[in-house]
Enzyme design. Sequence first.
Site, PDB file in Angstrom:
ATOM      1  N   THR A  11      33.009  41.495  31.682  1.00 14.32           N
ATOM      2  CA  THR A  11      33.477  40.172  32.102  1.00 14.32           C
ATOM      3  C   THR A  11      32.410  39.123  31.830  1.00 14.32           C
ATOM      4  O   THR A  11      31.214  39.425  31.900  1.00 14.32           O
ATOM      5  CB  THR A  11      33.790  40.237  33.608  1.00 14.32           C
ATOM      6  N   ARG A  25      47.893  44.756  36.752  1.00 13.89           N
ATOM      7  CA  ARG A  25      46.727  44.783  37.656  1.00 13.89           C
ATOM      8  C   ARG A  25      45.927  43.476  37.541  1.00 13.89           C
ATOM      9  O   ARG A  25      45.680  42.981  36.445  1.00 13.89           O
ATOM     10  CB  ARG A  25      45.832  45.973  37.298  1.00 13.89           C
ATOM     11  N   VAL A  26      45.512  42.932  38.648  1.00 15.10           N
ATOM     12  CA  VAL A  26      44.670  41.736  38.657  1.00 15.10           C
ATOM     13  C   VAL A  26      43.365  42.090  39.363  1.00 15.10           C
ATOM     14  O   VAL A  26      43.377  42.710  40.436  1.00 15.10           O
ATOM     15  CB  VAL A  26      45.372  40.571  39.385  1.00 15.10           C
ATOM     16  N   THR A  55      30.699  40.209  38.351  1.00 18.64           N
ATOM     17  CA  THR A  55      31.192  41.226  37.422  1.00 18.64           C
ATOM     18  C   THR A  55      31.051  42.580  38.091  1.00 18.64           C
ATOM     19  O   THR A  55      30.073  42.830  38.787  1.00 18.64           O
ATOM     20  CB  THR A  55      30.420  41.230  36.089  1.00 18.64           C
ATOM     21  N   GLY A  56      32.041  43.441  37.872  1.00 17.84           N
ATOM     22  CA  GLY A  56      31.969  44.770  38.474  1.00 17.84           C
ATOM     23  C   GLY A  56      33.356  45.289  38.761  1.00 17.84           C
ATOM     24  O   GLY A  56      34.352  44.770  38.239  1.00 17.84           O
ATOM     25  N   GLY A  73      36.403  45.314  40.291  1.00 22.42           N
ATOM     26  CA  GLY A  73      37.023  44.185  40.969  1.00 22.42           C
ATOM     27  C   GLY A  73      37.668  44.489  42.307  1.00 22.42           C
ATOM     28  O   GLY A  73      37.642  43.647  43.217  1.00 22.42           O
TER      29      GLY A  73
HETATM   30  N1  ASP Z   1      35.368  42.415  37.595  1.00 24.29           N
HETATM   31  C1  ASP Z   1      36.270  42.679  36.509  1.00 24.29           C
HETATM   32  C2  ASP Z   1      37.553  43.235  37.039  1.00 24.29           C
HETATM   33  O1  ASP Z   1      37.529  44.101  37.900  1.00 24.29           O
HETATM   34  C3  ASP Z   1      35.720  43.625  35.504  1.00 24.29           C
HETATM   35  C4  ASP Z   1      34.379  43.252  34.926  1.00 24.29           C
HETATM   36  O2  ASP Z   1      33.509  42.746  35.641  1.00 24.29           O
HETATM   37  O3  ASP Z   1      34.168  43.494  33.721  1.00 24.29           O
HETATM   38  O4  ASP Z   1      38.589  42.828  36.556  1.00 24.29           O
END
Ligand code: ASP
Length: 322
Positions: A187, A215-216, A238-239, A241
């Site tokens: 992300t 999915r969101v 980021t992580g 989610g």
């Molecule tokens: N946080 C994002 C999600 O779960 C994924 C990511 O950080 O790459 O959609």
Amino acid sequence: MSMSVSATPTGHTDGDPGSRYAVAVHGGAGRYGADQFSDAQKAAYHAALAEALAAARAVLEVDGTAVDAAEAAIVVLEDTPLFNAGRGAVLTHEGVAELDAAIMDGATLAAGSVAGVTTTRWPIRAARAVMEKSEHVMLQGAGADAFARAAGLEQVANSYFVTPERQRQLERARARGEAANISKFGTVGAVVRDRHGNLAAATSTGGLTNKRWGRVGDSPVIGAGTYADNASCAVSATGHGEYFIRATVARTICALVEMKGMALADAVRQVVHGKLVALGGEGGVIAVDAHGNIVLETNIAGMFRGWQREGEPPRTAIMADE
Ligand code: ASP
């Protein structure tokens, strides 16, 4: 990892148009091995992060707004197939790019987000259009794309976003039977304090590889993956989610700063290494406060990141200990 870049005295009070800007960007966090990337790959990541910083700088140097700078940085990262946003986004189980994005203006608490867009070339621009041209905060799916189209934003075939590398990743995830890949997050995000003392946060993503149709994640959820308030700070996450949503990561950090008077670095550490780890959520955040302090923090091995404060050289890094 813990990294914070403190503001130095500027000789100006906050809100003074002459005070210094600060900007940070991320391109996702992950369980990267030190030898995971070739020198050429590392150079490409550093160059892309530097380009995003330069885009924000071009806005900020002419006294532009934090919102404009954050959008400019994200557009660069959405165009870069290296990151999981815009072109090169990860794919759903069905092989489709479903994109989420959000932007928030810390001066007004105006916010806009889109979820599951499939044809809008720059999802961050769709989020901004929702913020500025609709009476809503969040639009999703076909309605969000239709709104973006009506707002004059460029539309593309979904195949525009799909790269061979992401197709291979999806095939590997499917073969392993993973519900969703959670070892590498790509992300993109930006947090900005402009010369006027205003803050903004923006985040854009394809979500998780092999995610379920519809999915969101946290990125477009205001208060989870994205939040900005001049009274405290601007945060982009980021992580994994699902955990960031449940821990309302971005808003909690801002609330600790605003309501408990915590220093930004302490508030970020408390959330990223406290609640989030306790829940099992891997990832990181970038944050900037009204004084121009920048904090970049992850609870896993690495996070693609770049940062710059006015009058100082831009920096980019990948591994946590860099
Ligand atoms: N946080 C994002 C999600 O779960 C994924 C990511 O950080 O790459 O959609």
